[in-house]
Write a protein that holds these residues in place. Sequence first.
Motif, PDB file in Angstrom:
ATOM      1  N   VAL A 336      -3.405   3.503  -1.405  1.00 48.44           N
ATOM      2  CA  VAL A 336      -2.040   3.844  -0.988  1.00 48.44           C
ATOM      3  C   VAL A 336      -2.066   4.554   0.359  1.00 48.44           C
ATOM      4  O   VAL A 336      -1.258   4.270   1.254  1.00 48.44           O
ATOM      5  N   ALA A 337      -3.019   5.468   0.526  1.00 46.66           N
ATOM      6  CA  ALA A 337      -3.102   6.239   1.766  1.00 46.66           C
ATOM      7  C   ALA A 337      -3.459   5.364   2.957  1.00 46.66           C
ATOM      8  O   ALA A 337      -2.842   5.462   4.030  1.00 46.66           O
ATOM      9  N   LEU A 338      -4.458   4.503   2.799  1.00 46.77           N
ATOM     10  CA  LEU A 338      -4.871   3.648   3.908  1.00 46.77           C
ATOM     11  C   LEU A 338      -3.781   2.664   4.302  1.00 46.77           C
ATOM     12  O   LEU A 338      -3.476   2.484   5.492  1.00 46.77           O
ATOM     13  N   ILE A 339      -3.173   2.020   3.308  1.00 45.31           N
ATOM     14  CA  ILE A 339      -2.122   1.048   3.606  1.00 45.31           C
ATOM     15  C   ILE A 339      -0.911   1.738   4.228  1.00 45.31           C
ATOM     16  O   ILE A 339      -0.376   1.315   5.264  1.00 45.31           O
ATOM     17  N   GLY A 340      -0.477   2.824   3.599  1.00 43.51           N
ATOM     18  CA  GLY A 340       0.684   3.549   4.111  1.00 43.51           C
ATOM     19  C   GLY A 340       0.432   4.163   5.466  1.00 43.51           C
ATOM     20  O   GLY A 340       1.273   4.083   6.369  1.00 43.51           O
ATOM     21  N   GLY A 341      -0.736   4.796   5.644  1.00 44.91           N
ATOM     22  CA  GLY A 341      -1.055   5.428   6.914  1.00 44.91           C
ATOM     23  C   GLY A 341      -1.157   4.429   8.045  1.00 44.91           C
ATOM     24  O   GLY A 341      -0.621   4.649   9.142  1.00 44.91           O
ATOM     25  N   PHE A 342      -1.822   3.312   7.793  1.00 41.67           N
ATOM     26  CA  PHE A 342      -1.955   2.301   8.839  1.00 41.67           C
ATOM     27  C   PHE A 342      -0.586   1.708   9.191  1.00 41.67           C
ATOM     28  O   PHE A 342      -0.267   1.507  10.372  1.00 41.67           O
TER      29      PHE A 342
END
Length: 382
Positions: A336-342
Amino acid sequence: MILAMHAGFAFLELGTVRKKNQVNALVKILADFAVSTMAYFFVGYYVAYGVSFFSGAEVLAQRSGFELVKFFFLLTFAAAIPAIISGGIAERARFYPQLFATAVLVGLIYPFFEGIVWNHHFGVQAWLLATFSAEFHDFAGSVVVHALGGWVALPAVLLLGARRGRYTRDGAIAAHPPSNIPFLALGAWILTVGWFGFNVMSAQTLDKMNGLVALNSLMAMAGGTLAALFMGKNDPGFVYNGPLAGLVAVCAGSDLMHPLGALATGLIAGGIFVWMFTRTQNKWKIDDVLGVWPLHGLCGAWGGLAAGIFGQKALGGIGGVSFLSQLIGTLAGISVALIGGFAVYAVLKKCVGIRLDPEQEFEGADLSIHKISSTAERETSW
């Protein structure tokens, strides 16, 4: 106590960045907290818990004091996300695009995962319970808060690129040492003290509170400090981040572990931080200024797994936890963090830009205020 931790974030960043960026660090943390309050009040709390404040003051006044204070308590958790990211992108990120990123992260992305873990959204916890006989356990946010913040920061740091002059074409590395060790230490101490409110009060009810959480937090803090002291060869920047690494890691399982398990969790976390901070900066040339990906991202992920290891009865823990559930929950948080952050930072980079122009970065002028004197108008740039 957790609100005070944001002063810790501010002084930790203030002491680490170069002198020309100190004022920006102070203003940025406070502005991020204000934007986080708006985003969580109007959107995020509803996304996570289905509770809104769009009713008359008379109706709100009839709610229990605990119910309203719970919002304040959970807001301070949510606002830690941009405070974590701030340290990674320091000294070259544009001020107002970052405030917009804060609003999206605190209003949508963080509460989306928060609701899955702490409010049983989408049936994920029920599936883990049925499949592995235990839900994903994150008592005080090793994964929900810290890993999420650290792994969101990673794509932001990569998309920004390194600070000007940090890495040269011939492979040399320019040192940017902390500008103020006493302020860095003050920030670490404020965070450490506030963390006992962060962890102990995560029980949220008096009948669930116990001294084991405080004792485990203390042991993990000491373990992280000692590991950073020896592995970091007495470097004060490492030493003062050591207790934070231990406390990040123990959040998830602080209510389950034996104190010796918490000590081991903190020791390993302190080692992870020193080793990975050095590796990311020197070998991979990732200019994560405060090392928030190793500190929060990796140590937070380790904390999620550690709860599934040292929470087991066979290792002195209380039990009721599954390592596979912890692994899946941790990987879900990272995803969730990687997808959302990117997504957030890539869109901002494409549409408005997220990095200061070269002249501003060189001068440290990433936030300007305008003042009018009695004789003439003048501009002062920070």
